[in-house]
Design an enzyme around this catalytic site. Structure first.
Site, PDB file in Angstrom:
ATOM      1  CE1 TYR A   1      -3.981  -2.166   0.512  1.00  0.00           C
ATOM      2  CE2 TYR A   1      -2.446  -3.438   1.832  1.00  0.00           C
ATOM      3  CZ  TYR A   1      -3.648  -3.333   1.156  1.00  0.00           C
ATOM      4  OH  TYR A   1      -4.506  -4.403   1.112  1.00  0.00           O
TER       5      TYR A   1
ATOM      6  CG  ASN B   1      -9.477  -3.231  -9.377  1.00  0.00           C
ATOM      7  OD1 ASN B   1      -9.917  -2.801 -10.433  1.00  0.00           O
ATOM      8  ND2 ASN B   1      -8.589  -4.211  -9.321  1.00  0.00           N
TER       9      ASN B   1
ATOM     10  CB  CYS C   1      -6.494  -5.184  -6.557  1.00  0.00           C
ATOM     11  SG  CYS C   1      -7.907  -6.237  -6.908  1.00  0.00           S
ATOM     12  CG  HIS C   2      -4.214 -10.888  -7.391  1.00  0.00           C
ATOM     13  ND1 HIS C   2      -4.733 -10.373  -8.563  1.00  0.00           N
ATOM     14  CD2 HIS C   2      -3.112 -11.594  -7.743  1.00  0.00           C
ATOM     15  CE1 HIS C   2      -3.986 -10.769  -9.573  1.00  0.00           C
ATOM     16  NE2 HIS C   2      -2.984 -11.509  -9.103  1.00  0.00           N
TER      17      HIS C   2
ATOM     18  CD  GLU D   1      -0.333 -13.250 -10.591  1.00  0.00           C
ATOM     19  OE1 GLU D   1       0.556 -12.435 -10.280  1.00  0.00           O
ATOM     20  OE2 GLU D   1      -1.453 -12.898 -10.995  1.00  0.00           O
TER      21      GLU D   1
END
Length: 162
Positions: A96, A119, A127-128, A156
């Site tokens: 953040y 979002n 945003c994850h 990922e």
């Protein structure tokens, strides 16, 4: 402008992809078996189909970036945070505070969190990939919340703090 709708299955639940004539305007991840437009008939167009195709490739592990046009509606600040998020690539993460600094508001962590939570196009805008300053998973407003975020991070290969 017309509104177009496509739904698809995914490992994190059904997805609802909404587009105008030219770009994606929203993606919703199923929560508790529900999507906001479950009662609406699908009305696909080329851009919604392209997003579904690219998301399927993402979930299959064959795609690491998206090139679908996006239509971001929100305040200038929120749009700046979402645009900065687009620059966080597959397998990378940010915090953040780093996002706040990237948009010229280094002390606006709470506002950055609000923008991330609002979002409208998760997955295409990753945003994850936002973690707490200590590398831990914080909240997630998509799908089933933190379990959905954890699945995406693991997909990922993003390593989390212990």
């Amino acid at each position: 402008m017309n509104s177009h709708l496509v739904r698809m299955s995914s490992p994190i639940g059904r997805l609802e992809i909404v587009a105008n004539d030219d770009a994606i305007t929203a993606i919703t991840i199923e929560r508790s078996g529900m999507l906001p437009r479950d009662d609406d008939a699908e009305s696909p167009n080329d851009v919604a189909r392209l997003a579904a195709e690219q998301l399927e490739e993402y979930f299959d592990g064959d795609r690491r970036s998206f090139d679908v046009p996006l239509d971001l509606s929100g305040t200038a600040f929120r749009r700046s945070v979402w645009t900065a998020l687009i620059g966080v690539a597959w397998g990378e993460h940010t915090t953040y505070g780093e996002l706040g600094a990237a948009v010229g508001k280094p002390s606006a962590g709470r506002a950055v969190g609000g923008a991330i939570g609002a979002n409208p196009i998760p997955l295409l805008i990753g945003c994850h990939r936002v973690l707490g300053s200590d590398g831990r998973v914080t909240g997630y407003s998509g799908g089933e919340g933190i379990p959905t975020k954890l699945w995406l991070l693991q997909h990922e290969g993003i390593t989390l703090a212990a």
